[in-house]
Design a protein around this motif. Structure first.
Motif, PDB file in Angstrom:
ATOM      1  N   CYS A 181       0.863  -1.185   0.000  1.00  0.00           N
ATOM      2  CA  CYS A 181       0.000   0.000   0.000  1.00  0.00           C
ATOM      3  C   CYS A 181       0.906   1.244   0.000  1.00  0.00           C
ATOM      4  N   ALA A 182       0.412   2.357  -0.524  1.00  0.00           N
ATOM      5  CA  ALA A 182       1.200   3.589  -0.482  1.00  0.00           C
ATOM      6  C   ALA A 182       1.438   4.008   0.968  1.00  0.00           C
ATOM      7  N   THR A 183       2.588   4.596   1.207  1.00  0.00           N
ATOM      8  CA  THR A 183       2.993   4.976   2.564  1.00  0.00           C
ATOM      9  C   THR A 183       3.499   6.419   2.574  1.00  0.00           C
ATOM     10  N   ILE A 184       3.363   7.050   3.724  1.00  0.00           N
ATOM     11  CA  ILE A 184       3.889   8.409   3.880  1.00  0.00           C
ATOM     12  C   ILE A 184       5.406   8.345   4.022  1.00  0.00           C
ATOM     13  N   THR A 185       6.107   9.176   3.252  1.00  0.00           N
ATOM     14  CA  THR A 185       7.522   9.409   3.529  1.00  0.00           C
ATOM     15  C   THR A 185       7.568  10.677   4.372  1.00  0.00           C
ATOM     16  N   PRO A 186       7.963  10.558   5.633  1.00  0.00           N
ATOM     17  CA  PRO A 186       7.827  11.718   6.508  1.00  0.00           C
ATOM     18  C   PRO A 186       8.743  12.881   6.130  1.00  0.00           C
ATOM     19  N   TYR A 238       4.674  -5.445  -5.656  1.00  0.00           N
ATOM     20  CA  TYR A 238       3.715  -4.707  -6.475  1.00  0.00           C
ATOM     21  C   TYR A 238       3.097  -3.564  -5.685  1.00  0.00           C
ATOM     22  N   GLU A 239       2.902  -2.407  -6.337  1.00  0.00           N
ATOM     23  CA  GLU A 239       2.221  -1.297  -5.673  1.00  0.00           C
ATOM     24  C   GLU A 239       1.644  -0.327  -6.700  1.00  0.00           C
ATOM     25  N   ALA A 240       0.867   0.645  -6.200  1.00  0.00           N
ATOM     26  CA  ALA A 240       0.403   1.732  -7.061  1.00  0.00           C
ATOM     27  C   ALA A 240       1.541   2.742  -7.153  1.00  0.00           C
ATOM     28  N   ALA A 241       1.601   3.479  -8.271  1.00  0.00           N
ATOM     29  CA  ALA A 241       2.678   4.465  -8.392  1.00  0.00           C
ATOM     30  C   ALA A 241       2.382   5.736  -7.602  1.00  0.00           C
ATOM     31  N   HIS A 242       1.103   5.972  -7.288  1.00  0.00           N
ATOM     32  CA  HIS A 242       0.751   7.219  -6.603  1.00  0.00           C
ATOM     33  C   HIS A 242       0.979   7.115  -5.096  1.00  0.00           C
ATOM     34  N   GLY A 243       0.778   8.244  -4.420  1.00  0.00           N
ATOM     35  CA  GLY A 243       0.974   8.303  -2.979  1.00  0.00           C
ATOM     36  C   GLY A 243      -0.311   8.000  -2.228  1.00  0.00           C
ATOM     37  N   THR A 287      -3.463  12.286   0.167  1.00  0.00           N
ATOM     38  CA  THR A 287      -3.709  12.986   1.431  1.00  0.00           C
ATOM     39  C   THR A 287      -4.932  13.904   1.391  1.00  0.00           C
ATOM     40  N   ARG A 288      -5.058  14.667   0.292  1.00  0.00           N
ATOM     41  CA  ARG A 288      -6.162  15.633   0.208  1.00  0.00           C
ATOM     42  C   ARG A 288      -7.514  14.910   0.336  1.00  0.00           C
ATOM     43  N   HIS A 289      -7.660  13.764  -0.300  1.00  0.00           N
ATOM     44  CA  HIS A 289      -8.907  13.001  -0.222  1.00  0.00           C
ATOM     45  C   HIS A 289      -9.109  12.446   1.195  1.00  0.00           C
TER      46      HIS A 289
HETATM   47  P1  NAP Z   1      -0.397  11.597  -4.227  1.00  0.00           P
HETATM   48  O1  NAP Z   1      -0.840  10.919  -2.997  1.00  0.00           O
HETATM   49  O2  NAP Z   1      -0.044  10.723  -5.380  1.00  0.00           O
HETATM   50  O3  NAP Z   1      -1.530  12.605  -4.669  1.00  0.00           O
HETATM   51  C1  NAP Z   1      -1.336  13.760  -5.459  1.00  0.00           C
HETATM   52  C2  NAP Z   1      -2.644  14.138  -6.146  1.00  0.00           C
HETATM   53  O4  NAP Z   1      -2.814  13.321  -7.305  1.00  0.00           O
HETATM   54  C3  NAP Z   1      -3.891  13.909  -5.310  1.00  0.00           C
HETATM   55  O5  NAP Z   1      -4.138  14.983  -4.447  1.00  0.00           O
HETATM   56  C4  NAP Z   1      -4.926  13.713  -6.383  1.00  0.00           C
HETATM   57  O6  NAP Z   1      -5.293  14.939  -7.005  1.00  0.00           O
HETATM   58  C5  NAP Z   1      -4.172  12.929  -7.422  1.00  0.00           C
HETATM   59  N1  NAP Z   1      -4.253  11.472  -7.183  1.00  0.00           N
HETATM   60  C6  NAP Z   1      -3.238  10.635  -6.851  1.00  0.00           C
HETATM   61  N2  NAP Z   1      -3.687   9.385  -6.745  1.00  0.00           N
HETATM   62  C7  NAP Z   1      -5.006   9.423  -6.979  1.00  0.00           C
HETATM   63  C8  NAP Z   1      -6.038   8.448  -6.985  1.00  0.00           C
HETATM   64  N3  NAP Z   1      -5.767   7.157  -6.711  1.00  0.00           N
HETATM   65  N4  NAP Z   1      -7.314   8.827  -7.257  1.00  0.00           N
HETATM   66  C9  NAP Z   1      -7.586  10.106  -7.520  1.00  0.00           C
HETATM   67  N5  NAP Z   1      -6.653  11.088  -7.538  1.00  0.00           N
HETATM   68  C10 NAP Z   1      -5.381  10.754  -7.266  1.00  0.00           C
HETATM   69  O7  NAP Z   1       0.898  12.499  -3.944  1.00  0.00           O
HETATM   70  P2  NAP Z   1       1.221  13.559  -2.781  1.00  0.00           P
HETATM   71  O8  NAP Z   1      -0.014  14.261  -2.374  1.00  0.00           O
HETATM   72  O9  NAP Z   1       2.366  14.299  -3.271  1.00  0.00           O
HETATM   73  O10 NAP Z   1       1.729  12.685  -1.559  1.00  0.00           O
HETATM   74  C11 NAP Z   1       0.905  12.248  -0.482  1.00  0.00           C
HETATM   75  C12 NAP Z   1       1.707  11.318   0.413  1.00  0.00           C
HETATM   76  O11 NAP Z   1       2.029  10.145  -0.313  1.00  0.00           O
HETATM   77  C13 NAP Z   1       3.029  11.907   0.885  1.00  0.00           C
HETATM   78  O12 NAP Z   1       3.108  11.744   2.298  1.00  0.00           O
HETATM   79  C14 NAP Z   1       4.084  11.079   0.202  1.00  0.00           C
HETATM   80  O13 NAP Z   1       5.191  10.853   1.028  1.00  0.00           O
HETATM   81  C15 NAP Z   1       3.394   9.800  -0.108  1.00  0.00           C
HETATM   82  N6  NAP Z   1       3.860   9.114  -1.343  1.00  0.00           N
HETATM   83  C16 NAP Z   1       4.021   7.769  -1.255  1.00  0.00           C
HETATM   84  C17 NAP Z   1       4.380   7.039  -2.365  1.00  0.00           C
HETATM   85  C18 NAP Z   1       4.528   5.552  -2.232  1.00  0.00           C
HETATM   86  O14 NAP Z   1       4.285   4.991  -1.200  1.00  0.00           O
HETATM   87  N7  NAP Z   1       4.929   4.870  -3.270  1.00  0.00           N
HETATM   88  C19 NAP Z   1       4.562   7.672  -3.591  1.00  0.00           C
HETATM   89  C20 NAP Z   1       4.358   9.063  -3.664  1.00  0.00           C
HETATM   90  C21 NAP Z   1       3.996   9.761  -2.523  1.00  0.00           C
HETATM   91  P3  NAP Z   1      -6.516  15.871  -6.508  1.00  0.00           P
HETATM   92  O15 NAP Z   1      -6.177  16.282  -5.127  1.00  0.00           O
HETATM   93  O16 NAP Z   1      -6.469  16.981  -7.521  1.00  0.00           O
HETATM   94  O17 NAP Z   1      -7.781  15.050  -6.592  1.00  0.00           O
END
Ligand code: NAP
Ligand code: MG
Length: 407
Positions: A75-80, A305-310, A313-315
């Motif tokens: 699962c995606a994780t916070i990098t502090p 395996y993981e999702a590329a996104h984080g 947080t905003r959601h």
């Molecule tokens: P993020 O979580 O990828 O989100 C950035 C923006 O992209 C979101 O606010 C959203 O846009 C959109 N988004 C990303 N994934 C989405 C989804 N599944 N569905 C809908 N919209 C999506 O990146 P971040 O806000 O820069 O980082 C948040 C935390 O995630 C940080 O603490 C960071 O350390 C961590 N992070 C972890 C990983 C990992 O574990 N591999 C990778 C990257 C970041 P809108 O707000 O416009 O809807």
């Protein structure tokens, strides 16, 4: 329901995470996995509170468990950062879990988009996914740099193990001050990178492209090119021919031009910086971050395996306030299907592999029927689109999954 649950003989390593993706993680397990599979999971909680509690030992343990069992789903994780240290009252600013896991598994990250009808890439000729393989070690990310005053003389000094000194001239500065940078990489890491790429190409039956700037960087980049070619010739040429796929080296500029004109459907291996930049370009051009999957492949074939996104947080903050969210769960879901399919392949578990295929199909069918989350709805070209919330999207998938399973 007359569905006989699918057995799992060997554990899959499960790495739980943070925020909105942690919420989605539980929904996916409860709604789409546990009712159909007797899940055999070795659970590690990589959520930030537990990493803090265990002094990050849990991250190390989860990576070692992955080495042992061969497959993990994360699962995606916070990098502090400083703000997170305050928010979670952390003992320390713990390192990136992905960095820790990557260092232990010595892997290469492959990022690929999931394509569906109705979400058109910004480059319309792209019909198939382009997978980016990034060499995540060394170069500018482990450099040494300096601001240099006017009239300084810069040289590279290498001291051999026997004490002999070798000097390479860099630049004699004149009237102007300037900047200087030293970089390195190691053969062992480049070799691991090459093998991970060749293995992944064979696994996914796609051509492999590799590009550097070897015409300008005649020693540094050329070394990358030579190592890839030597390993290919010695270990993979025959296997590639049998699989009907190709290895193709070209200059990075030429690669960029060819990628843009291509149909997709190949793996593009990049040096560290090129991969950092190009993976964001490719992800954006294919559409939403919520549709981008990622897999870390070790040279011995171990996969995470993981999702590329984080953690989106905003959601999550909206979710905490009790507001409705429309978060895309596709990349997280495909992390699960990728891991379950791999587990199935390793164990000869046909039903598990078929389940992964059907769950992916149900997900794609749901979106192509017009039911999708907000990020996709805003860019869909389908005539009728229904924007649904996080939970409703998973319900739509479940309905189609049950039909495909005959459950
Ligand atoms: P993020 O979580 O990828 O989100 C950035 C923006 O992209 C979101 O606010 C959203 O846009 C959109 N988004 C990303 N994934 C989405 C989804 N599944 N569905 C809908 N919209 C999506 O990146 P971040 O806000 O820069 O980082 C948040 C935390 O995630 C940080 O603490 C960071 O350390 C961590 N992070 C972890 C990983 C990992 O574990 N591999 C990778 C990257 C970041 P809108 O707000 O416009 O809807
Ligand atoms: Mg980047």
């Amino acid at each position: 329901m007359s569905f006989e649950k699918i057995p799992m003989s060997t554990p899959l390593v499960e790495m739980d995470g943070d925020e909105m993706t942690r919420v989605i993680w539980q929904l996916i397990k409860d709604m789409l996995l546990a009712p159909y599979i007797n899940l055999n999971l070795e659970y590690y909680d990589l959520g930030l509170p537990n990493r803090d509690k265990t002094n990050d030992q849990v991250t190390v343990d989860s990576a070692n468990a992955t080495k042992k069992h061969g497959v993990a789903v994360k699962c995606a994780t916070i990098t502090p950062n400083a703000a997170r240290v305050k928010e979670y009252d952390l003992k320390e600013m713990w390192k990136s879990p992905n960095g820790t896991i990557r260092a232990i598994l010595d892997g290469t990250v492959f990022r690929a988009p999931i394509l569906v009808k109705g979400i058109t890439p910004y480059i319309p000729s792209w019909k198939k996914p382009i997978t980016i393989a990034r060499h995540a070690f060394g170069d500018v990310y482990k450099n040494s740099e300096a601001i240099v005053p006017a009239h300084a003389k810069a040289e590279l000094l290498v001291t051999l193990a026997d004490g002999t000194e070798q000097k390479y001239p860099v630049y004699q500065f004149g009237e102007s001050a300037g900047v200087l940078q030293g970089q390195f990489n190691v053969d062992e890491s480049i070799e691991s990178f090459a093998r991970s790429c060749f293995n992944f190409a064979l696994d996914t039956k796609q051509d492999l492209w590799f590009s550097t700037k070897d015409t300008i960087s005649k020693k540094y980049d050329h070394r990358f090119k030579d190592i890839f070619q030597e390993i290919f010739d010695a270990e993979y040429a025959k296997k590639f021919a049998e699989a009907g796929i190709e290895y193709f080296y070209t200059l990075i500029d030429d690669a960029v031009a060819r990628v843009v004109r291509s149909e997709g459907g190949f793996i593009w291996a990049c040096k560290n910086y090129d991969g950092d930049v190009m993976s964001d370009m490719v992800a954006t051009a294919f559409g939403s971050l919520g549709m981008m999957t990622s897999v870390l492949v070790a040279p011995d074939g171990t996969c995470e395996y993981e999702a590329a996104h984080g953690t989106v947080t905003r959601h999550y903050y909206k979710h905490l306030k009790g507001e409705e969210t429309s978060t895309n769960s596709v990349a997280t879901l495909f992390a699960w299907t990728g891991a379950l399919r791999k587990r199935g392949q390793l164990d000869g578990n046909q039903r598990l592999m078929e389940f992964a295929d059907k769950l992916e199909q149900a997900t794609i069918d749901t979106i192509e029927s017009g039911i999708m989350t907000g990020d996709l709805a805003s860019m869909s070209t389908l005539p009728e689109v229904k924007k649904v919330n996080t939970q409703e999207f998973l319900e739509g998938i479940k309905e189609r999954l049950e039909a495909l399973l005959g459950a």
